[in-house]
Design an enzyme around this catalytic site. Structure first.
Site, PDB file in Angstrom:
ATOM      1  N   ASP A   1       0.831  -1.220   0.000  1.00  0.00           N
ATOM      2  CA  ASP A   1       0.000   0.000   0.000  1.00  0.00           C
ATOM      3  C   ASP A   1       0.866   1.273   0.000  1.00  0.00           C
ATOM      4  O   ASP A   1       1.720   1.436   0.869  1.00  0.00           O
ATOM      5  CB  ASP A   1      -0.896   0.034   1.241  1.00  0.00           C
ATOM      6  CG  ASP A   1      -1.902  -1.104   1.293  1.00  0.00           C
ATOM      7  OD1 ASP A   1      -1.780  -2.036   0.492  1.00  0.00           O
ATOM      8  OD2 ASP A   1      -2.788  -1.059   2.153  1.00  0.00           O
TER       9      ASP A   1
ATOM     10  N   GLU B   1     -11.804  -1.407   1.838  1.00  0.00           N
ATOM     11  CA  GLU B   1     -10.488  -1.017   2.325  1.00  0.00           C
ATOM     12  C   GLU B   1      -9.993   0.281   1.676  1.00  0.00           C
ATOM     13  O   GLU B   1     -10.353   0.614   0.558  1.00  0.00           O
ATOM     14  CB  GLU B   1      -9.475  -2.126   2.015  1.00  0.00           C
ATOM     15  CG  GLU B   1      -9.893  -3.491   2.536  1.00  0.00           C
ATOM     16  CD  GLU B   1      -8.758  -4.497   2.496  1.00  0.00           C
ATOM     17  OE1 GLU B   1      -8.259  -4.837   3.574  1.00  0.00           O
ATOM     18  OE2 GLU B   1      -8.367  -4.925   1.404  1.00  0.00           O
TER      19      GLU B   1
HETATM   20  C1  FRU Z   1      -4.987  -3.277   1.884  1.00  0.00           C
HETATM   21  C2  FRU Z   1      -4.753  -3.568   3.344  1.00  0.00           C
HETATM   22  C3  FRU Z   1      -5.127  -2.379   4.186  1.00  0.00           C
HETATM   23  C4  FRU Z   1      -4.226  -2.526   5.371  1.00  0.00           C
HETATM   24  C5  FRU Z   1      -2.995  -3.197   4.804  1.00  0.00           C
HETATM   25  C6  FRU Z   1      -2.354  -4.222   5.677  1.00  0.00           C
HETATM   26  O1  FRU Z   1      -4.084  -3.880   1.033  1.00  0.00           O
HETATM   27  O2  FRU Z   1      -5.470  -4.707   3.748  1.00  0.00           O
HETATM   28  O3  FRU Z   1      -6.488  -2.335   4.487  1.00  0.00           O
HETATM   29  O4  FRU Z   1      -3.952  -1.284   5.932  1.00  0.00           O
HETATM   30  O5  FRU Z   1      -3.381  -3.792   3.598  1.00  0.00           O
HETATM   31  O6  FRU Z   1      -1.217  -4.761   5.085  1.00  0.00           O
END
Ligand code: FRU
Length: 431
Positions: free
Chosen positions: A62, A277
């Protein structure tokens, strides 16, 4: 989508003149999600070669750019800065989440990235998950919004703010310096937002994370959208009501942004999907474009949709929200590589948007095609798992945005946050 009606009467705001109008939360309904369709307009080109990683030592997933209060991307002395979740690439990909550390990278052209260092001195939580970063030009300080995560139940996932870092630039690079103060922004209230205990009772994955800062385009209020769940009381995994994702919002109650109050969610997917997300907005022509990422495995029984970027459009924060392209699907992976990328983030660019993402798993599919499934990856020998995982920035995609419709028009060079004219290569699809 559904009916948006009478005011809920949440009115107290400090520090801004006109409060947001908080109405009944709109739903992403099952009927809408049944319209999800993979089309040429929504399907990303196949990634045929792994992109060169922007880091020698870390997996990258991310990612978000440093933005000004108004949402525009910061360019400071010619540099732009992005933040990524990172973890040692000695780890198998599935182990990275519990070791995630936010690091920064800087670039002059939007695709050649140099590794800075950790974003924080002493953040909260054992590790950090996604967020957003805002730079106040007058105060010359960064507001880091992130998710503080620990394995302790009472500290599972908490949106947090780290403020105080400033930026030093030179001809060769960028350094983030200064002591930071960290605060927790909020915890679920158990009514609008499901608590950890409620989610355990229901046997449901817990979410209260991914704070994304924005300034209300009309009222100037400081707001943060985030991923959460609506308590429904359903315990039965075959009951669609157990799939209860929502996009929450909170509002700052002081100018320092250290105090926040929860407002009702801006969108719910009760009966439709469990995880919305990394929610975020793009404002265009007076419209509120709300984007979120979601997974194939989080759709409620009876519905199906790919790992994808989904989007909705409304006239105001509480909708009504209309799913883009009828069902909400904006970017999916190609059918032959359904997990090639994930975690798209849409940013305004010219008349349209640019969406960045990371390279996830290649060569995976459903087992009916004789391929390895996502669930099976973790059982492969470590080297084979790493071989299948990208763990770096994927080629960004440029999209046209026209009312309730979007269209992928070009694939840009890796990790392009601010593509300049002439730097894009046409996508396989439009050729
Ligand atoms: C999206 C996610 C987010 C979280 C992160 C954890 O890819 O699931 O929601 O912050 O990855 O690695």
């Amino acid at each position: 989508a559904g009916v948006g009606v009478a005011a809920l009467g949440l009115s107290s705001v400090s520090g801004s003149a006109a409060a947001v109008d908080t109405r009944d939360t709109d739903q992403w309904t099952r009927a809408e999600a049944e319209q999800i369709a993979l089309t040429d307009e929504t399907t990303a080109p196949l990634i045929t070669e792994n992109s060169e990683s922007i880091s020698d030592d870390y997996w990258i997933w991310d990612t978000w750019p440093l933005r000004n209060r108004d949402g525009s991307i910061v360019k400071i002395d010619g540099w732009q800065i992005v933040f990524s979740l990172t973890a040692s690439n000695d780890l198998v990909p599935g182990a990275r989440h519990n070791e995630a550390t936010i690091r920064y990278f800087y670039s002059r052209n939007g695709h050649d990235w140099h590794e800075g260092g950790k974003a924080f001195d002493a953040p909260l939580g054992h590790h950090q998950w996604a967020g957003s970063a805002m730079y106040d030009q007058n105060e010359e300080q960064i507001y880091h919004f992130y998710t503080a995560v620990s394995s302790h139940p009472e500290f599972r996932q908490k949106p947090a703010l780290g403020k105080g870092a400033s930026i030093e630039t030179g001809p060769k690079g960028v350094e983030l310096v200064g002591e930071q103060e960290h605060v927790i922004m909020g915890t679920p209230d158990g009514e609008m937002y499901q608590t950890y205990e409620q989610s355990i009772e229901q046997g449901i994955v817990y979410a209260f994370r991914d704070p994304w800062y924005f300034e209300h385009p009309e009222t100037g209020e400081d707001l943060v959208v985030f991923e959460a769940n609506t308590p429904t009381g359903s315990r039965d995994p075959t009951n669609p009501e157990s799939f209860n994702g929502n996009i929450g919002v909170m509002r700052a109650t002081n100018d320092e942004l250290t105090k926040w109050e929860l407002l009702p969610p801006v969108l719910e997917a009760v009966g439709t999907n469990q995880q919305l997300e990394r929610p975020h907005y793009v404002f265009k022509d007076g419209k509120w474009y709300l984007f979120t990422i979601s997974h194939q495995f989080t759709f409620a029984p009876g519905l199906s949709g790919p790992d994808a970027l989904y989007g909705f459009v409304a006239d105001s924060m509480y909708g009504d929200y209309e799913p883009l392209n009828e069902g909400g699907l904006v970017i999916s992976n190609p059918e032959e590589a359904p997990f090639q990328a994930y975690s798209w983030l849409a940013m305004p660019h010219g008349d349209g948007i640019v969406a960045e993402s990371f390279e996830n798993f290649r060569g995976l599919d459903d087992t009916s095609r004789g391929a390895i499934s996502l669930d099976e990856v973790g059982y492969l020998p470590p080297e084979e798992q790493k071989e299948l995982f990208g763990g770096t920035l994927a080629p960004s995609l440029k999209l046209e945005l026209d009312g309730t419709e979007t269209r992928i028009v070009a694939e840009l060079k890796d990790g392009h946050f601010l593509p300049s004219v002439g730097s894009s290569r046409p996508s396989n699809r439009s050729r």
